[in-house]
Design a protein around this motif. Sequence first.
Motif, PDB file in Angstrom:
ATOM      1  N   TYR A   8       0.940  -1.104  -0.006  1.00 52.41           N
ATOM      2  CA  TYR A   8       0.308   0.014  -0.083  1.00 52.41           C
ATOM      3  C   TYR A   8       0.790   1.246   0.026  1.00 52.41           C
ATOM      4  CZ  TYR A   8      -3.302  -3.316   1.686  1.00 52.41           C
ATOM      5  OH  TYR A   8      -4.171  -4.504   1.751  1.00 52.41           O
ATOM      6  N   ILE A   9       0.819   2.090  -0.832  1.00 56.69           N
ATOM      7  CA  ILE A   9       1.588   3.358  -1.126  1.00 56.69           C
ATOM      8  C   ILE A   9       0.655   4.719  -1.110  1.00 56.69           C
ATOM      9  CG2 ILE A   9       3.434   2.144  -2.101  1.00 56.69           C
ATOM     10  CD1 ILE A   9       2.627   3.085  -4.926  1.00 56.69           C
ATOM     11  N   THR A  10       1.106   5.749  -0.728  1.00 58.71           N
ATOM     12  CA  THR A  10       0.491   6.839  -0.652  1.00 58.71           C
ATOM     13  C   THR A  10       0.588   7.702  -2.098  1.00 58.71           C
ATOM     14  OG1 THR A  10       2.360   7.910   0.647  1.00 58.71           O
ATOM     15  CG2 THR A  10       0.417   6.944   1.674  1.00 58.71           C
ATOM     16  N   HIS A  11       1.429   7.364  -2.840  1.00 56.72           N
ATOM     17  CA  HIS A  11       1.852   8.322  -3.896  1.00 56.72           C
ATOM     18  C   HIS A  11       2.268   7.135  -5.079  1.00 56.72           C
ATOM     19  CE1 HIS A  11       1.792  11.991  -1.550  1.00 56.72           C
ATOM     20  NE2 HIS A  11       2.591  11.144  -0.706  1.00 56.72           N
ATOM     21  N   ALA A  12       1.438   7.749  -6.471  1.00 58.90           N
ATOM     22  CA  ALA A  12       1.898   6.833  -7.509  1.00 58.90           C
ATOM     23  C   ALA A  12       3.412   7.206  -7.922  1.00 58.90           C
ATOM     24  CB  ALA A  12       0.992   7.065  -8.818  1.00 58.90           C
ATOM     25  N   ARG A  13       3.979   8.095  -7.368  1.00 57.98           N
ATOM     26  CA  ARG A  13       5.214   8.426  -7.952  1.00 57.98           C
ATOM     27  C   ARG A  13       6.233   7.600  -7.263  1.00 57.98           C
ATOM     28  NH1 ARG A  13       4.162  13.138  -4.144  1.00 57.98           N
ATOM     29  NH2 ARG A  13       5.310  12.508  -2.305  1.00 57.98           N
ATOM     30  N   ASP A  14       5.806   6.646  -6.052  1.00 54.74           N
ATOM     31  CA  ASP A  14       6.649   5.892  -5.381  1.00 54.74           C
ATOM     32  C   ASP A  14       6.572   4.439  -5.846  1.00 54.74           C
ATOM     33  OD1 ASP A  14       7.531   7.975  -3.940  1.00 54.74           O
ATOM     34  OD2 ASP A  14       5.745   7.550  -2.253  1.00 54.74           O
ATOM     35  N   VAL A  15       6.031   4.217  -6.986  1.00 60.10           N
ATOM     36  CA  VAL A  15       5.654   2.974  -7.803  1.00 60.10           C
ATOM     37  C   VAL A  15       7.093   2.276  -7.868  1.00 60.10           C
ATOM     38  CG1 VAL A  15       4.901   1.536  -9.688  1.00 60.10           C
ATOM     39  CG2 VAL A  15       3.442   3.240  -8.425  1.00 60.10           C
ATOM     40  N   ASP A  16       7.865   3.053  -8.562  1.00 61.61           N
ATOM     41  CA  ASP A  16       9.111   2.480  -9.083  1.00 61.61           C
ATOM     42  C   ASP A  16       9.965   2.226  -7.881  1.00 61.61           C
ATOM     43  OD1 ASP A  16       8.343   2.367 -11.724  1.00 61.61           O
ATOM     44  OD2 ASP A  16       9.426   4.309 -12.219  1.00 61.61           O
ATOM     45  N   GLU A  17      10.196   3.135  -6.984  1.00 63.68           N
ATOM     46  CA  GLU A  17      11.122   2.742  -5.715  1.00 63.68           C
ATOM     47  C   GLU A  17      10.702   1.511  -4.980  1.00 63.68           C
ATOM     48  OE1 GLU A  17      13.371   5.618  -3.374  1.00 63.68           O
ATOM     49  OE2 GLU A  17      11.948   6.886  -4.263  1.00 63.68           O
ATOM     50  N   VAL A  18       9.408   1.679  -4.650  1.00 61.10           N
ATOM     51  CA  VAL A  18       8.703   0.393  -4.138  1.00 61.10           C
ATOM     52  C   VAL A  18       8.881  -0.976  -4.689  1.00 61.10           C
ATOM     53  CG1 VAL A  18       6.509  -0.814  -2.871  1.00 61.10           C
ATOM     54  CG2 VAL A  18       7.109   1.875  -2.817  1.00 61.10           C
ATOM     55  N   GLY A  19       8.505  -0.868  -6.043  1.00 61.96           N
ATOM     56  CA  GLY A  19       8.637  -2.162  -6.967  1.00 61.96           C
ATOM     57  C   GLY A  19       9.967  -2.542  -7.022  1.00 61.96           C
ATOM     58  N   ARG A  20      11.016  -1.768  -6.906  1.00 66.45           N
ATOM     59  CA  ARG A  20      12.534  -1.992  -6.942  1.00 66.45           C
ATOM     60  C   ARG A  20      12.998  -2.711  -5.742  1.00 66.45           C
ATOM     61  NH1 ARG A  20      17.280   0.849  -5.442  1.00 66.45           N
ATOM     62  NH2 ARG A  20      16.217   2.547  -5.006  1.00 66.45           N
ATOM     63  N   ALA A  21      12.318  -2.288  -4.806  1.00 66.14           N
ATOM     64  CA  ALA A  21      12.531  -2.961  -3.381  1.00 66.14           C
ATOM     65  C   ALA A  21      11.830  -4.540  -3.466  1.00 66.14           C
ATOM     66  CB  ALA A  21      12.316  -2.138  -2.265  1.00 66.14           C
ATOM     67  N   HIS A  22      10.713  -4.525  -3.972  1.00 68.45           N
ATOM     68  CA  HIS A  22      10.219  -5.694  -3.802  1.00 68.45           C
ATOM     69  C   HIS A  22      11.027  -6.668  -4.862  1.00 68.45           C
ATOM     70  CE1 HIS A  22       7.046  -8.647  -4.746  1.00 68.45           C
ATOM     71  NE2 HIS A  22       6.489  -8.548  -3.720  1.00 68.45           N
ATOM     72  N   LYS A  23      11.226  -6.459  -5.793  1.00 69.51           N
ATOM     73  CA  LYS A  23      11.870  -7.115  -6.723  1.00 69.51           C
ATOM     74  C   LYS A  23      13.471  -7.600  -6.116  1.00 69.51           C
ATOM     75  CE  LYS A  23      14.396  -7.330 -11.449  1.00 69.51           C
ATOM     76  NZ  LYS A  23      13.989  -8.780 -11.655  1.00 69.51           N
ATOM     77  N   GLU A  24      13.916  -6.767  -5.489  1.00 65.33           N
ATOM     78  CA  GLU A  24      15.452  -7.166  -4.725  1.00 65.33           C
ATOM     79  C   GLU A  24      14.847  -8.085  -4.006  1.00 65.33           C
ATOM     80  OE1 GLU A  24      17.356  -3.619  -3.597  1.00 65.33           O
ATOM     81  OE2 GLU A  24      17.748  -3.208  -5.489  1.00 65.33           O
ATOM     82  N   LEU A  25      13.724  -7.936  -3.129  1.00 61.88           N
ATOM     83  CA  LEU A  25      13.772  -9.106  -2.060  1.00 61.88           C
ATOM     84  C   LEU A  25      12.916 -10.417  -2.493  1.00 61.88           C
ATOM     85  CD1 LEU A  25      12.180  -6.445   0.430  1.00 61.88           C
ATOM     86  CD2 LEU A  25      14.333  -7.518   0.801  1.00 61.88           C
ATOM     87  N   PHE A  26      12.416 -10.138  -3.455  1.00 62.00           N
ATOM     88  CA  PHE A  26      11.485 -11.602  -3.861  1.00 62.00           C
ATOM     89  C   PHE A  26      11.667 -12.026  -5.439  1.00 62.00           C
ATOM     90  CE2 PHE A  26       8.965  -9.521  -0.610  1.00 62.00           C
ATOM     91  CZ  PHE A  26       8.820 -10.591   0.251  1.00 62.00           C
TER      92      PHE A  26
END
Length: 135
Positions: A83-101
Amino acid sequence: MTDEASPVRRISTGAPWEEKFGYSRAVELPSGLVLVAGCTSVVNGQIAAGSPYEQTVTAFDVAFAALEQLGLGREDVVRTRMYITHARDVDEVGRAHKELFDAVRPAASMIIVSGFVDPSLVVEVEVEAYRGGAQ
């Protein structure tokens, strides 16, 4: 916290809102499904501020710590929700998810919400894991 009379295992991590709002950090069902409540970048009762990427990594670390109490790890994760509060954060959050999973590839959702209990939080994550071979 575990109730010996129940086949459901409940785990507490001592986070301030667990007691205040009456919930468990993680719940393991007899089927082997483990549900981890929403996790943010709150560590030891303090917000570990940072970029959306850093908050995402910290939030998943909180979830991983709960899974570890049940003898599970990130390789057991079958679903994530971010869950994120801003669409502008999609890439950073997605990058973290990719690195972890990246090697695990759980089913995943990313949802934009209006906010969290503290405005400095920009990410909250939920995790579902599965213990194979459960009754």
